[in-house]
Design an enzyme around this catalytic site. Structure first.
Site, PDB file in Angstrom:
ATOM      1  N   ARG A   1       9.523   8.651 -31.565  1.00  0.00           N
ATOM      2  CA  ARG A   1       9.431   7.261 -31.139  1.00  0.00           C
ATOM      3  C   ARG A   1       8.125   6.613 -31.579  1.00  0.00           C
ATOM      4  O   ARG A   1       7.124   7.289 -31.815  1.00  0.00           O
ATOM      5  CB  ARG A   1       9.633   7.120 -29.631  1.00  0.00           C
ATOM      6  CG  ARG A   1       8.516   7.665 -28.785  1.00  0.00           C
ATOM      7  CD  ARG A   1       8.813   7.446 -27.296  1.00  0.00           C
ATOM      8  NE  ARG A   1       7.748   7.952 -26.454  1.00  0.00           N
ATOM      9  CZ  ARG A   1       7.814   8.036 -25.134  1.00  0.00           C
ATOM     10  NH1 ARG A   1       8.897   7.638 -24.504  1.00  0.00           N
ATOM     11  NH2 ARG A   1       6.802   8.499 -24.435  1.00  0.00           N
TER      12      ARG A   1
ATOM     13  N   ASP B   1       2.477   6.338 -14.417  1.00  0.00           N
ATOM     14  CA  ASP B   1       2.395   7.059 -15.695  1.00  0.00           C
ATOM     15  C   ASP B   1       3.435   6.541 -16.684  1.00  0.00           C
ATOM     16  O   ASP B   1       3.394   6.895 -17.866  1.00  0.00           O
ATOM     17  CB  ASP B   1       2.573   8.570 -15.490  1.00  0.00           C
ATOM     18  CG  ASP B   1       3.829   8.916 -14.712  1.00  0.00           C
ATOM     19  OD1 ASP B   1       3.986   8.379 -13.605  1.00  0.00           O
ATOM     20  OD2 ASP B   1       4.643   9.701 -15.206  1.00  0.00           O
TER      21      ASP B   1
HETATM   22  P1  AMP Z   1       8.813  11.590 -16.916  1.00  0.00           P
HETATM   23  O1  AMP Z   1       9.562  11.668 -15.631  1.00  0.00           O
HETATM   24  O2  AMP Z   1       9.640  11.944 -18.133  1.00  0.00           O
HETATM   25  O3  AMP Z   1       8.074  10.321 -17.089  1.00  0.00           O
HETATM   26  O4  AMP Z   1       7.739  12.767 -16.832  1.00  0.00           O
HETATM   27  C1  AMP Z   1       6.803  12.910 -15.808  1.00  0.00           C
HETATM   28  C2  AMP Z   1       5.888  14.061 -16.148  1.00  0.00           C
HETATM   29  O5  AMP Z   1       6.625  15.294 -16.215  1.00  0.00           O
HETATM   30  C3  AMP Z   1       5.169  13.949 -17.491  1.00  0.00           C
HETATM   31  O6  AMP Z   1       3.922  14.566 -17.331  1.00  0.00           O
HETATM   32  C4  AMP Z   1       6.045  14.751 -18.414  1.00  0.00           C
HETATM   33  O7  AMP Z   1       5.355  15.234 -19.543  1.00  0.00           O
HETATM   34  C5  AMP Z   1       6.472  15.893 -17.490  1.00  0.00           C
HETATM   35  N1  AMP Z   1       7.741  16.485 -17.901  1.00  0.00           N
HETATM   36  C6  AMP Z   1       8.980  15.949 -17.786  1.00  0.00           C
HETATM   37  N2  AMP Z   1       9.904  16.811 -18.262  1.00  0.00           N
HETATM   38  C7  AMP Z   1       9.243  17.907 -18.699  1.00  0.00           C
HETATM   39  C8  AMP Z   1       9.643  19.134 -19.293  1.00  0.00           C
HETATM   40  N3  AMP Z   1      10.919  19.405 -19.547  1.00  0.00           N
HETATM   41  N4  AMP Z   1       8.678  20.034 -19.598  1.00  0.00           N
HETATM   42  C9  AMP Z   1       7.384  19.765 -19.341  1.00  0.00           C
HETATM   43  N5  AMP Z   1       6.940  18.633 -18.794  1.00  0.00           N
HETATM   44  C10 AMP Z   1       7.858  17.706 -18.462  1.00  0.00           C
HETATM   45 MG    MG Z   2       6.870   9.512 -18.311  1.00  0.00          MG
END
Ligand code: AMP
Ligand code: MG
Length: 488
Positions: A178, A254
């Protein structure tokens, strides 16, 4: 003659100029069996970037971690955040790798980031992976945003990794490439303020001003001006989301971009029938991120941003708070102005009229009208078509007689304003059941035709060919999506 390989795109890594603790050098995981699924030639073309390299084996090899060498060192970025209102401490790119920045021919710097590309030092318990379903959702919804002219990260390409990812069950793993003007978030500032020295927060703020808000460099109150600028961008972005019935779904700090682009598409969706309290995310039990809560949450997130800058605003903490509040308090009026002038265009009114808009929205939600079809029909009536299809949408015609008369009296007949009404009311949106259909065709039948068809239609959502009319229609009862894909 042997074919020459297309040159690698020239990348920089400007985030290396940030305080060292703001990132970690990390290589994406190798995916030897990677297979390219989509390359967004349309987007690359609008950016003025040659797509040849992305289509080449060299391109796929590098993106899937198999080439070994990168033009510049990939990094994972550190950030913190409030998730659903609760402080989460350090988060960071747990499954994303920033490859660097590419400069477009007109001088614009764009981040290229892989998402789903393996573990990093910020992964905590996660596997660093993304499911193909979540990648398709982000690809399609960001394409829909781009087609609607709403600031967003861009989906440049997606590929499968050849690995299985487990989320209650096994799914194919995939990676999204992206683009974004920046991947810095409100959470990036929260990370710096919580973990680093004041001079590091200042360095981050100076970086953001120099790179993304250069017009503020000479401002006497740069950091206050930065709060205002970020507030303005978010107020306008959230108004634009709401004007097309979009619900982001996870407006955690975030997931809020400093430059005001839509970022991190999780359980997001466009509404079908209008309900101001609508949520899609199955984990949003309290409706924190409902359609009509988005301005309140946006303002709350911006307050968390401003807090990180307080020591830079004034040596007296109380004075710093009041200076910050003064800037943040403009959010409400900026949002209202953007929302009401957008609604003025949607209803084709000669001037903004909040009372009429509120009354209309109440009628729409009382009759559970489809948000997009209603405004599309209204546009057609404004352009001289019969009002019979519009009126058929309401269950009780008596309720709408006065409203319709009022609308006729307020609406414009000026052709320039009618054109602006057309452009405020897309004929087609990325309907949730169509997104789910594209995902399930890909997962169940390895059939990407519904995905490609949606991409084509969403690129120009203001016009629709007769053959694509089915994509305009709201879901039939049996097509309704009852739970939005949260398996990220
Ligand atoms: P998100 O909900 O995608 O915005 O992610 C929130 C946090 O969780 C961020 O720090 C992401 O990098 C981490 N995160 C989400 N999914 C994963 C995954 N499968 N492995 C490692 N970190 C994750
Ligand atoms: Mg995120």
């Amino acid at each position: 003659m042997p074919e020459t390989s297309p040159a690698n795109p020239i990348l920089h890594q400007h985030y290396l100029d940030l305080p060292e603790a703001m990132f970690a050098k990390q290589q994406p995981a190798r995916s030897p069996a990677a297979e390219m699924l989509a390359i967004n030639d349309r987007l690359l073309q609008t950016m003025g970037i040659d797509s040849t390299w992305f289509h080449s084996n060299d391109g796929l090899n590098m993106l899937s971690g198999n080439a070994g060498d990168y033009p510049v060192e990939p990094i994972a970025m550190a950030y913190s955040g409030h998730q659903f209102g609760h402080w989460s401490g350090t988060l960071g790119d747990g499954r994303a790798h920033m490859l660097g920045q590419i400069t477009t021919p007109n001088g614009r710097s764009l981040d290229l980031q892989l998402k789903g590309s393996g573990r990093t030092q910020f992964s905590r318990g996660g596997d660093g992976r993304a499911t193909l379903g979540s990648v398709i959702r982000e690809y399609l919804v960001s394409e829909a945003m781009a087609g609607l002219g709403i600031a967003t990260t861009g989906s440049i390409a997606m590929f499968t990794t050849g690995d299985r990812v487990f989320r209650e069950q096994a799914f194919p793993g995939a990676v999204l490439l992206r683009s974004a003007s920046s991947h810095l978030r409100v959470g990036s500032f929260q990370y710096a303020a919580a973990n680093l020295e004041q001079q590091d927060v200042q360095a981050l703020a100076d970086f953001v001003i120099a790179r993304y808000f250069p017009e503020l460099t000479d401002s006497p109150d740069q950091y206050l001006a930065l709060i205002s600028a970020v507030t303005e961008r978010q107020a306008s972005l959230i108004a634009q989301w709401m004007l097309v019935g979009f619900i982001h779904g996870v407006m955690n700090t975030d997931n809020m971009s400093i430059v005001g682009e839509t970022i991190d598409f999780g359980p997001c969706a466009f509404m079908d029938e209008f309900n101001p309290a609508k949520v899609f995310s199955s984990i949003d039990h309290n409706g924190r991120y409902a359609w009509n809560q988005q301005p309140t949450i946006g303002h709350w997130n911006l307050a968390r941003f401003a807090e990180t800058l307080l020591p830079l605003l004034h040596p007296d903490p109380e004075k710093a708070v009041s200076l910050a509040e003064e800037r943040l308090n403009s959010f409400g009026s900026l949002f209202q102005q953007a929302f009401q002038s957008g609604m003025q265009r949607k209803f084709g009114l000669t001037r903004a009229n909040a009372d009429f808009v509120n009354h209309s929205l109440t009628l729409m939600s009382d009759s559970s009208l489809d948000f997009t079809v209603f405004f599309d029909q209204l546009t057609q009536v404004a352009c001289g078509e019969s009002d019979s299809l519009l009126l058929e949408m309401f269950d009780d015609l008596n309720k709408v007689k006065d409203w319709l008369q009022q609308w006729h009296a307020l609406k414009s007949v000026n052709s320039v304003e009618l054109e602006s009404m057309r452009l405020a009311n897309p004929a087609v949106i990325a309907r949730n059941h169509r997104v789910e259909e594209a995902i399930s065709s890909a997962l169940d039948d390895h059939d990407f035709a519904p995905f490609q068809r949606l991409c084509r239609v969403l690129a120009n959502p203001y016009e629709i060919d007769e053959a694509d009319r089915d994509l305009q229609a709201p879901p039939l009862p049996e097509q309704r999506v009852t739970q939005t894909f949260c398996g990220t």
